[in-house]
Design a protein around this motif. Sequence first.
Motif, PDB file in Angstrom:
ATOM      1  N   SER A  48       0.860  -1.183   0.000  1.00  0.00           N
ATOM      2  CA  SER A  48       0.000   0.000   0.000  1.00  0.00           C
ATOM      3  C   SER A  48       0.894   1.230   0.000  1.00  0.00           C
ATOM      4  CB  SER A  48      -0.885   0.028   1.247  1.00  0.00           C
ATOM      5  OG  SER A  48      -1.736  -1.094   1.263  1.00  0.00           O
ATOM      6  N   TYR A  49       0.461   2.262  -0.724  1.00  0.00           N
ATOM      7  CA  TYR A  49       1.262   3.481  -0.831  1.00  0.00           C
ATOM      8  C   TYR A  49       0.897   4.465   0.264  1.00  0.00           C
ATOM      9  CZ  TYR A  49       3.485   7.641  -2.732  1.00  0.00           C
ATOM     10  OH  TYR A  49       4.262   8.753  -2.890  1.00  0.00           O
ATOM     11  N   ASP A  50       1.911   5.028   0.927  1.00  0.00           N
ATOM     12  CA  ASP A  50       1.737   6.061   1.947  1.00  0.00           C
ATOM     13  C   ASP A  50       2.214   7.373   1.339  1.00  0.00           C
ATOM     14  OD1 ASP A  50       1.982   7.867   4.039  1.00  0.00           O
ATOM     15  OD2 ASP A  50       2.791   6.389   5.439  1.00  0.00           O
ATOM     16  N   THR A  51       1.254   8.270   1.021  1.00  0.00           N
ATOM     17  CA  THR A  51       1.613   9.521   0.343  1.00  0.00           C
ATOM     18  C   THR A  51       2.466  10.431   1.219  1.00  0.00           C
ATOM     19  OG1 THR A  51      -0.494  10.485   1.035  1.00  0.00           O
ATOM     20  CG2 THR A  51      -0.398   9.530  -1.166  1.00  0.00           C
ATOM     21  N   ASN A  52       2.216  10.444   2.526  1.00  0.00           N
ATOM     22  CA  ASN A  52       2.988  11.315   3.416  1.00  0.00           C
ATOM     23  C   ASN A  52       4.453  10.882   3.514  1.00  0.00           C
ATOM     24  OD1 ASN A  52       0.734  12.899   4.003  1.00  0.00           O
ATOM     25  ND2 ASN A  52       0.139  11.573   5.708  1.00  0.00           N
ATOM     26  N   ASN A  54       5.907   8.804   1.250  1.00  0.00           N
ATOM     27  CA  ASN A  54       6.386   8.467  -0.089  1.00  0.00           C
ATOM     28  C   ASN A  54       7.085   7.102  -0.104  1.00  0.00           C
ATOM     29  OD1 ASN A  54       6.856   8.854  -2.906  1.00  0.00           O
ATOM     30  ND2 ASN A  54       8.964   9.453  -2.435  1.00  0.00           N
ATOM     31  N   TRP A  56       6.047   2.572  -0.122  1.00  0.00           N
ATOM     32  CA  TRP A  56       5.093   1.479  -0.160  1.00  0.00           C
ATOM     33  C   TRP A  56       5.409   0.559   1.011  1.00  0.00           C
ATOM     34  CZ3 TRP A  56       1.340   0.903  -4.037  1.00  0.00           C
ATOM     35  CH2 TRP A  56       1.419   1.814  -5.101  1.00  0.00           C
ATOM     36  N   ASP A 128       9.555  10.401  -6.436  1.00  0.00           N
ATOM     37  CA  ASP A 128       8.134  10.234  -6.150  1.00  0.00           C
ATOM     38  C   ASP A 128       7.699   8.830  -6.562  1.00  0.00           C
ATOM     39  OD1 ASP A 128       5.409  10.405  -5.760  1.00  0.00           O
ATOM     40  OD2 ASP A 128       5.068  11.864  -7.367  1.00  0.00           O
ATOM     41  N   SER A 130       4.719   7.429  -6.147  1.00  0.00           N
ATOM     42  CA  SER A 130       3.274   7.269  -6.295  1.00  0.00           C
ATOM     43  C   SER A 130       2.900   6.537  -7.579  1.00  0.00           C
ATOM     44  CB  SER A 130       2.569   8.627  -6.235  1.00  0.00           C
ATOM     45  OG  SER A 130       3.021   9.479  -7.280  1.00  0.00           O
ATOM     46  N   ASN A 131       3.720   6.632  -8.600  1.00  0.00           N
ATOM     47  CA  ASN A 131       3.430   5.961  -9.876  1.00  0.00           C
ATOM     48  C   ASN A 131       4.355   4.778 -10.129  1.00  0.00           C
ATOM     49  OD1 ASN A 131       1.309   7.718 -10.638  1.00  0.00           O
ATOM     50  ND2 ASN A 131       2.830   9.259 -11.229  1.00  0.00           N
ATOM     51  N   THR A 137       5.104  -3.773  -6.785  1.00  0.00           N
ATOM     52  CA  THR A 137       4.262  -3.634  -5.592  1.00  0.00           C
ATOM     53  C   THR A 137       3.195  -4.710  -5.430  1.00  0.00           C
ATOM     54  OG1 THR A 137       2.681  -2.206  -6.745  1.00  0.00           O
ATOM     55  CG2 THR A 137       4.546  -1.133  -5.627  1.00  0.00           C
TER      56      THR A 137
END
Length: 179
Positions: A48-52, A54, A56, A128, A130-131, A137
């Motif tokens: 799972s990705y954690d945006t805060n 950055n 997984w 980054d 996120s992508n 993953t």
Amino acid sequence: MKKILALLAFTAVLFTSCEGDPGPPGPTGEPGVNILGQTFEIENINYSYDTNANLWSTIIDIPSDIEVFESDAILVYRFDGQVGLNDGSTADLWSLIPQNFFTDEGTIQYVSAHTFIDVELFIDGNYDLSNLDFGYTDDQIFRFVVVPSDFALTVDVTDYNAVMNALNDRNNTTEGLEN
């Protein structure tokens, strides 16, 4: 010269045929304990990705039938596919993490942290994430190896009295095993 050769031959026979008494049995009279590490595999792991942060991550619970102590180590291996062998068969290929991958955007690294009840797996990077490609993953397979271990005695080796006390404590602990 014949006397010297005869003496050497006698000495060689004497030393090659000597055998001592067998040693005493162990503390219980039984063979020693064989302690093996335990291994388990988990398939279809999805991060799972954690945006805060950055990164997984995912948490893997250690199966309840595997006992892990605070002092044990857990090694984590990532499944990298299969390789062909000379006889035409294949073998699984496992890589110990941390493991780095160099992508067009930068570097990512698989890392882990563990307690005696779970293992947290991370994918960290220097850009980054996120992508990040789902090939990194999703549907991952990991092998976990629990290596039994005891905490070593920690002593301030610069303190003579502390070292001597630790040695005395250790000798007192092992004396009971010799009887």
